[in-house]
Write an enzyme that holds these catalytic residues in place. Structure first.
Site, PDB file in Angstrom:
ATOM      1  N   ASN A  33      -0.985  -6.987   0.005  1.00 14.88           N
ATOM      2  CA  ASN A  33      -0.742  -7.078   1.439  1.00 14.88           C
ATOM      3  C   ASN A  33      -1.886  -6.379   2.177  1.00 14.88           C
ATOM      4  O   ASN A  33      -1.685  -5.492   2.991  1.00 14.88           O
ATOM      5  CB  ASN A  33       0.617  -6.476   1.797  1.00 14.88           C
ATOM      6  CG  ASN A  33       1.087  -6.876   3.181  1.00 14.88           C
ATOM      7  OD1 ASN A  33       1.565  -6.047   3.949  1.00 14.88           O
ATOM      8  ND2 ASN A  33       0.949  -8.142   3.529  1.00 14.88           N
ATOM      9  N   LEU A  34      -3.095  -6.818   1.869  1.00 14.15           N
ATOM     10  CA  LEU A  34      -4.301  -6.085   2.237  1.00 14.15           C
ATOM     11  C   LEU A  34      -4.678  -6.282   3.705  1.00 14.15           C
ATOM     12  O   LEU A  34      -4.421  -7.321   4.305  1.00 14.15           O
ATOM     13  CB  LEU A  34      -5.455  -6.517   1.339  1.00 14.15           C
ATOM     14  CG  LEU A  34      -5.199  -6.410  -0.170  1.00 14.15           C
ATOM     15  CD1 LEU A  34      -6.450  -6.787  -0.951  1.00 14.15           C
ATOM     16  CD2 LEU A  34      -4.739  -5.006  -0.552  1.00 14.15           C
ATOM     17  N   HIS A  38      -8.039  -1.600   3.467  1.00 11.95           N
ATOM     18  CA  HIS A  38      -8.315  -1.893   2.063  1.00 11.95           C
ATOM     19  C   HIS A  38      -9.716  -2.479   1.893  1.00 11.95           C
ATOM     20  O   HIS A  38     -10.441  -2.133   0.952  1.00 11.95           O
ATOM     21  CB  HIS A  38      -7.293  -2.887   1.512  1.00 11.95           C
ATOM     22  CG  HIS A  38      -5.892  -2.381   1.485  1.00 11.95           C
ATOM     23  ND1 HIS A  38      -4.933  -2.805   2.376  1.00 11.95           N
ATOM     24  CD2 HIS A  38      -5.268  -1.484   0.675  1.00 11.95           C
ATOM     25  CE1 HIS A  38      -3.786  -2.208   2.113  1.00 11.95           C
ATOM     26  NE2 HIS A  38      -3.963  -1.394   1.089  1.00 11.95           N
ATOM     27  N   ARG A 151      -8.249   8.007   2.275  1.00 13.31           N
ATOM     28  CA  ARG A 151      -7.821   9.344   2.685  1.00 13.31           C
ATOM     29  C   ARG A 151      -6.545   9.319   3.522  1.00 13.31           C
ATOM     30  O   ARG A 151      -5.969  10.379   3.771  1.00 13.31           O
ATOM     31  CB  ARG A 151      -8.944  10.030   3.477  1.00 13.31           C
ATOM     32  CG  ARG A 151     -10.135  10.428   2.621  1.00 13.31           C
ATOM     33  CD  ARG A 151     -11.167  11.193   3.445  1.00 13.31           C
ATOM     34  NE  ARG A 151     -12.308  11.595   2.642  1.00 13.31           N
ATOM     35  CZ  ARG A 151     -12.367  12.689   1.898  1.00 13.31           C
ATOM     36  NH1 ARG A 151     -11.320  13.500   1.852  1.00 13.31           N
ATOM     37  NH2 ARG A 151     -13.445  12.979   1.197  1.00 13.31           N
ATOM     38  N   VAL A 179      -9.187   4.164   8.317  1.00 16.44           N
ATOM     39  CA  VAL A 179      -9.546   3.107   9.262  1.00 16.44           C
ATOM     40  C   VAL A 179      -8.418   2.984  10.276  1.00 16.44           C
ATOM     41  O   VAL A 179      -7.245   2.885   9.903  1.00 16.44           O
ATOM     42  CB  VAL A 179      -9.781   1.768   8.537  1.00 16.44           C
ATOM     43  CG1 VAL A 179     -10.087   0.658   9.530  1.00 16.44           C
ATOM     44  CG2 VAL A 179     -10.915   1.911   7.524  1.00 16.44           C
TER      45      VAL A 179
END
Length: 279
Positions: A33-34, A38, A151, A179
């Site tokens: 489910n990127l 990712h 992170r 992000v």
């Protein structure tokens, strides 16, 4: 063209060929489910290796009994297409049977004491045992030179670093920056669960993290910073698991000065969100 592997022997044969050619291999473990977060891991991995392998596996052992394993979206076709666009070389798509041949309930489990037992570990007992178990297996299957983790899952990265150091995995662990959307919300597969009304409210988490940093810089006491953060989140409609300041090693600070990380886990409706800010 990107390669996809459903069988471990074929994957290992390809990786062995790359290594015979003297190429460095990076692993980017995912649950699918990127999204753009990712994809940024793959882009970063290319800076450290010649070939990048992404794994897609929704790991049942890291979900608790009342969590969203069955609800977690499975979008393998779209995921592979997106990975190809950002230059991923191969995708490893193991089955549950391939990952846990003795069955999920009878599998050998990993445990990283200490760092895995606080915060997320306290809120989600057994979660990091499942993370360590699947990541160790992925390391053994892919045998990468480097592995990249986001992170945003700050504690997960700390747990994996501890496991790698203790077990002497010959793997470089790289942490990728969070992000965010333009309004500050950290990208997450769980964001899609937010309703149109909840989506702008969710940005309160990032604003609260910024406020925690401001409080620390201004010299406020940790207890006050944490209490104010919790109150701000509750006022916005969140059910708060934790809003805390910790050292980079996730210990409770015993003195002023030094680096800090602010960490939040909170539920908005049925959607649990996590975020952090290092300073």
């Amino acid at each position: 063209m990107i390669q996809t592997f459903n069988e471990l022997g074929a994957l290992r044969e390809q990786i062995a060929q790359w290594k015979r050619e003297g190429l460095r291999v990076a692993l980017v473990p995912t649950m699918g489910n990127l999204h753009g977060g990712h994809h940024s891991l793959v882009t970063l991995a290319r800076q450290y290796a010649d070939k990048v392998v992404a794994s897609i596996f929704v790991n049942p052992t890291q979900f608790g009994p009342n969590e969203d394993f069955s609800r977690y979206p499975r979008t393998p076709e779209a995921d592979v297409a997106g990975l190809e666009q950002v230059g991923c070389d191969a995708v490893w798509l193991p089955s549950v049977e391939a990952m846990y041949p003795l069955g999920v309930d009878k599998t050998t489990q990993m445990h990283a004491p200490g760092v895995s037992e606080v915060l997320e570990g306290a809120s989600r007992p057994g979660h990091f045992d499942g993370v360590c178990t699947v990541v160790a297996r992925l390391f053994l299957q892919v045998q990468p030179d480097v592995a990249v983790f986001g992170r945003k899952d700050y504690q997960q990265l700390a747990v994996i670093r501890q496991m790698v150091a203790e077990l002497s995995f010959p793997i470089q662990i790289v942490g990728a920056d969070i992000v965010r959307d333009e309004d500050g919300l950290a990208k997450s597969s769980r964001n899609q669960y937010l309703s149109a009304e909840q989506r702008p409210v969710a940005t309160t988490i990032h604003r609260t993290l910024l406020g925690m940093r401001e409080g620390y810089v201004a010299g406020q006491a940790r207890d006050r910073i944490e209490a104010d953060a919790t109150a701000a989140l509750q006022a916005a409609g969140f059910q708060v698991d934790y809003a805390v300041l910790r050292t980079p090693e996730l210990a409770e600070p015993t003195f002023d000065g030094g680096g800090r990380v602010a960490l939040i886990a909170a539920r908005l409706g049925s959607t649990r969100l996590i975020d952090n800010l290092e300073f």
